[in-house]
Structure formats: C-alpha cells, structure tokens
Design an enzyme around this catalytic site. Structure first.
Site, short mmCIF file in Angstrom:
data_model
loop_
_atom_site.label_atom_id
_atom_site.label_comp_id
_atom_site.label_asym_id
_atom_site.label_seq_id
_atom_site.Cartn_x
_atom_site.Cartn_y
_atom_site.Cartn_z
N HIS A 27 28.05 4.51 -12.39
CA HIS A 27 29.13 3.62 -12.01
C HIS A 27 30.44 4.41 -12.09
O HIS A 27 30.48 5.53 -12.57
CB HIS A 27 29.19 2.37 -12.88
CG HIS A 27 29.64 2.58 -14.29
ND1 HIS A 27 30.18 1.58 -15.06
CD2 HIS A 27 29.66 3.66 -15.09
CE1 HIS A 27 30.48 2.03 -16.26
NE2 HIS A 27 30.18 3.30 -16.31
N CYS A 37 36.69 7.99 -16.53
CA CYS A 37 35.65 7.02 -16.13
C CYS A 37 35.88 6.48 -14.72
O CYS A 37 35.04 5.75 -14.20
CB CYS A 37 35.56 5.88 -17.14
SG CYS A 37 34.88 6.40 -18.71
N HIS A 41 29.88 8.51 -12.78
CA HIS A 41 29.13 9.10 -13.89
C HIS A 41 27.98 8.15 -14.23
O HIS A 41 27.97 6.99 -13.83
CB HIS A 41 30.05 9.32 -15.11
CG HIS A 41 30.66 8.07 -15.62
ND1 HIS A 41 31.71 7.42 -15.00
CD2 HIS A 41 30.36 7.31 -16.71
CE1 HIS A 41 32.04 6.34 -15.67
NE2 HIS A 41 31.22 6.25 -16.73
N HIS A 43 24.75 6.60 -16.97
CA HIS A 43 24.36 6.22 -18.32
C HIS A 43 22.90 5.81 -18.32
O HIS A 43 22.37 5.36 -17.29
CB HIS A 43 25.15 5.00 -18.81
CG HIS A 43 26.63 5.20 -18.87
ND1 HIS A 43 27.24 5.94 -19.84
CD2 HIS A 43 27.61 4.73 -18.07
CE1 HIS A 43 28.55 5.94 -19.63
NE2 HIS A 43 28.81 5.20 -18.56
N HIS A 78 18.44 3.27 -11.45
CA HIS A 78 18.70 4.36 -10.49
C HIS A 78 19.53 3.92 -9.29
O HIS A 78 19.30 4.36 -8.17
CB HIS A 78 17.39 5.03 -10.06
CG HIS A 78 16.85 5.93 -11.13
ND1 HIS A 78 16.17 5.46 -12.23
CD2 HIS A 78 16.92 7.27 -11.28
CE1 HIS A 78 15.85 6.47 -13.00
NE2 HIS A 78 16.29 7.58 -12.46
N GLU A 125 25.94 1.21 -23.70
CA GLU A 125 26.23 2.15 -22.62
C GLU A 125 26.07 3.60 -23.09
O GLU A 125 25.60 4.45 -22.34
CB GLU A 125 27.66 1.92 -22.12
CG GLU A 125 28.05 2.82 -20.96
CD GLU A 125 29.48 2.59 -20.53
OE1 GLU A 125 29.66 1.81 -19.57
OE2 GLU A 125 30.39 3.18 -21.13
#
Length: 143
Positions: A27, A37, A41, A43, A78, A125
């Site tokens: 996201h 952010c 990137h 998670h 994904h 997260e």
C-alpha cells in the site's frame, strides 16, 4: 504464525471465537504527511478476528474458521491495497484496513441465521505496530 495475546473485548455472549491468519499486501498512503509511507511498500499483515454469539449452527460452529480466512485473505493477499475497490477514495492506512475487514466480516455474519457478531479486529502491520478496531457497543447488541 506469530503467537500473541490479544486485547480482550468485554461482551456478554456465550461463545467467543478467535481466528488468526496473515496476508501479504502493499500500500501507499497518498499524502506527503505520511513521509516515506507515501511510497509503495509492503507488509505481511497479521489478523486476529474475534467473533461472538450465543447460538451455534447445525455443525456446532459459531462460524467456520476457513470461511473467515477466505473472506479476507483471498481478497487482500498479494494485492496493492490502493487498487482495490474497498479503498477507492480512502487511504489504506492500517486503521482503515482494520475497519474494512470488520465491515466485510459483518456483511457475511449478517447472512447467518444464528446471528454471530464481530466484536474485534486486531491488525498487525509490523512487529511493533498494530491497530485494534472495535465497533461501538450499540452495534454489538443482541436480542
């Protein structure tokens, strides 16, 4: 799977079910105030769902564990969250993702005749950052 103790939710239901699973997704928070952010990137999100109710279905389940995982994992794993319709016009922050998961789970639970409810979504997260989403008490009332 990370073993973890989760915050407890006060409720008066007879049964409480907890389901852990994870999904990997990317996201970006589309605002300069998000700092780095704002770049795409990824998670590995860890999820714990807390479902409660007073009545079991004909199989003796409050909710089938595999159904809970499928409802979220299959839609988020994904993917770039920003591209999903769930987040159109919204920043896919961890808080928003947790609330969205709650809405998805509640939509399914509302179709079940024995009326279980989602009382908490715990969404981790990173190893050091997580969000807990709980609906207001009035949304948890049962009759």
């Amino acid at each position: 799977m990370m073993h973890q103790m989760y915050p407890q939710v006060a409720h008066n239901y007879t049964y409480e079910l907890n389901k852990d699973f994870n999904f990997s997704a990317a996201h970006a928070i589309p605002d300069a105030r998000a700092g780095k952010c704002q770049r795409i990137h990824g998670h590995t999100y860890f999820v714990n769902l807390t479902i409660a109710g007073d009545i079991l279905d004909d199989l003796g389940f409050l909710v089938n564990f595999s159904t809970l995982k499928q409802l979220v994992h299959d839609q988020f794993d994904h993917y770039l969250l920003n591209d999903l319709t769930h987040f159109k016009g919204k920043s896919p922050s961890t808080e928003v993702v947790a609330h969205t998961i709650y809405e998805m789970i509640e939509a399914h639970l509302a179709t079940l005749p024995h009326a279980p409810v989602c009382v908490q979504v715990f969404l981790r997260e990173t190893p050091s950052s997580y969000v807990v989403y709980r609906p207001r008490k009035k949304e948890q009332s049962h009759g």
